[in-house]
Design a protein around this motif. Structure first.
Motif, PDB file in Angstrom:
ATOM      1  N   PHE A 172       5.722 -11.936   5.768  1.00 37.16           N
ATOM      2  CA  PHE A 172       6.414 -11.040   5.472  1.00 37.16           C
ATOM      3  C   PHE A 172       7.736 -10.098   6.356  1.00 37.16           C
ATOM      4  O   PHE A 172       8.495  -9.935   6.058  1.00 37.16           O
ATOM      5  CB  PHE A 172       5.391  -9.700   4.843  1.00 37.16           C
ATOM      6  N   GLU A 173       6.850 -10.597   7.669  1.00 35.33           N
ATOM      7  CA  GLU A 173       8.405 -10.761   8.546  1.00 35.33           C
ATOM      8  C   GLU A 173       9.342 -10.984   9.088  1.00 35.33           C
ATOM      9  O   GLU A 173      10.325 -10.790   8.621  1.00 35.33           O
ATOM     10  CB  GLU A 173       7.379 -10.330  10.171  1.00 35.33           C
ATOM     11  N   HIS A 175      10.157 -13.497   6.103  1.00 33.00           N
ATOM     12  CA  HIS A 175      10.848 -13.397   4.497  1.00 33.00           C
ATOM     13  C   HIS A 175      10.655 -11.825   3.613  1.00 33.00           C
ATOM     14  O   HIS A 175      11.488 -12.106   2.727  1.00 33.00           O
ATOM     15  CB  HIS A 175      10.478 -14.737   3.419  1.00 33.00           C
ATOM     16  N   GLY A 176      10.973 -10.750   4.049  1.00 32.31           N
ATOM     17  CA  GLY A 176      10.176  -9.569   3.402  1.00 32.31           C
ATOM     18  C   GLY A 176       9.455  -9.863   2.632  1.00 32.31           C
ATOM     19  O   GLY A 176       8.656 -10.491   2.427  1.00 32.31           O
ATOM     20  N   ILE A 177       9.448  -8.351   1.817  1.00 31.01           N
ATOM     21  CA  ILE A 177       8.206  -7.851   0.923  1.00 31.01           C
ATOM     22  C   ILE A 177       8.578  -8.111  -0.655  1.00 31.01           C
ATOM     23  O   ILE A 177       9.529  -7.342  -0.841  1.00 31.01           O
ATOM     24  CB  ILE A 177       7.244  -7.091   0.966  1.00 31.01           C
ATOM     25  N   THR A 179       9.087  -6.635  -3.834  1.00 35.17           N
ATOM     26  CA  THR A 179       8.743  -5.092  -4.493  1.00 35.17           C
ATOM     27  C   THR A 179       9.241  -5.127  -6.267  1.00 35.17           C
ATOM     28  O   THR A 179       8.150  -3.494  -6.813  1.00 35.17           O
ATOM     29  CB  THR A 179      10.121  -3.872  -4.129  1.00 35.17           C
ATOM     30  N   ASP A 183      10.800 -10.584  -8.064  1.00 36.93           N
ATOM     31  CA  ASP A 183      11.014 -11.060  -6.244  1.00 36.93           C
ATOM     32  C   ASP A 183      10.849 -11.867  -6.295  1.00 36.93           C
ATOM     33  O   ASP A 183      11.160 -13.056  -5.106  1.00 36.93           O
ATOM     34  CB  ASP A 183      10.827  -9.949  -5.422  1.00 36.93           C
ATOM     35  N   HIS A 187      10.675 -16.691  -3.205  1.00 35.58           N
ATOM     36  CA  HIS A 187       9.464 -16.494  -2.316  1.00 35.58           C
ATOM     37  C   HIS A 187       9.180 -17.202  -2.235  1.00 35.58           C
ATOM     38  O   HIS A 187       8.773 -18.655  -3.678  1.00 35.58           O
ATOM     39  CB  HIS A 187       8.843 -15.404  -2.251  1.00 35.58           C
TER      40      HIS A 187
END
Length: 296
Positions: A172-173, A175-177, A179, A183, A187
């Motif tokens: 997550f750091e 590639h992001g989370i 929501t 989305d 990923h």
């Protein structure tokens, strides 16, 4: 003709819908089973089964006779067991089935605790990720995840499990989370084909997302290991990643979009006529599973 044996044979054929399966279960030849059922029909004066090359189904008369036979045989078994003491003290072999990973993680410790408590007992586990015919396989107790079809078996709810999407903090750091469910298309996905063969993932409010996993794994363990490494996201039942969640090695995302949880039941076919070995295991299993915070 031994009428008691013929009734037992008749009940087994009705339950398995198979002369061959009955023969295997009762350790005799299929022709013996066929002749015995024919002799029983002659003695009663009614056709009990409709036979085709592909199926064996009860007739209307057979259905009524089946209910009576099960009651009579259960009463007889209870009387014999009570006289022998087996309804008071667990003895013999207990056979338990569950899905592979759930069985290893949550059922096996209960089985070994049970064996410690009852030294006269032995046990056989059948942990496998496919539906098991409880009657044909000679199963005493099953632990099932998911909604149950009507079967006439006794089912005790002991908990529930969620389908969760999770990943490592390091992922997550970088590639992001996500929501929203859509989305996920942006990923990396490591999908377990053993549990989620469909590329369409479903969510609450009938949301559906068609995904094309970057990595398809034939076991849950491999998909989970991939998520733990920080490579991508995976979707599993939450008990399968319980320890990693508690330790912070994995995090759940999109929890507000999850489908309703799946129930967990302890299932057995004998109802109030269950012998002591089954009743003792069920009491222990229900208590331990209901106390398991990963399953509630």
């Amino acid at each position: 003709m031994d009428r008691w044996q013929a009734m037992r044979m008749f009940v087994k054929v009705a339950e398995t819908e198979s002369f061959a399966a009955t023969a295997r279960h009762m350790r005799m030849s299929a022709p013996v089973v066929t002749r015995t059922i024919a002799a029983l029909e002659d003695a009663i004066g009614a056709r009990l089964f409709v036979r085709t090359t592909r199926s064996v189904k009860l007739t209307e008369a057979g259905s009524r006779y089946f209910d009576d036979c099960r009651r009579i045989l259960a009463d007889l078994a209870e009387a014999e067991a009570a006289a022998a003491g087996s309804y008071a003290t667990p003895s013999g072999t207990l056979t338990v089935t569950a899905s592979a990973l759930f069985g290893r993680m949550h059922v096996l410790p209960i089985v070994t605790e049970y064996l410690d408590a009852y030294p006269a007992m032995s046990a056989r586990t059948f942990f496998i990720d496919r539906p098991v015919n409880i009657i044909e396989e000679g199963i005493d107790v099953a632990v099932r995840i998911g909604r149950l079809p009507d079967s006439g078996f006794t089912a005790i709810k002991v908990g529930s499990v969620r389908r969760v999407i999770c990943g490592a903090p390091a992922y997550f750091e970088r590639h992001g989370i996500p929501t929203t469910p859509t989305d996920l298309k942006d990923h990396r996905i490591a999908a377990s084909t053993s549990a989620w063969a469909s590329p369409e993932w479903r969510f609450a409010d009938d949301q559906r997302v068609l995904l094309h996993p970057t990595l398809s794994c034939n076991t849950n363990d491999a998909a989970i290991a991939t998520a733990l490494s920080g490579w991508g996201l995976t979707r599993v039942l939450h008990y399968q990643v319980g320890p990693a969640l508690l330790e912070g090695r994995l995090r759940i995302v999109l929890s507000e979009h999850e489908e309703p949880p799946l129930p967990i039941h302890v299932l057995h076919p004998e109802g109030r006529h269950a012998p002591a070995k089954v009743r003792a295991f069920i009491d222990l299993a229900v208590a331990r599973l209901r106390a398991n915070r990963l399953l509630n």
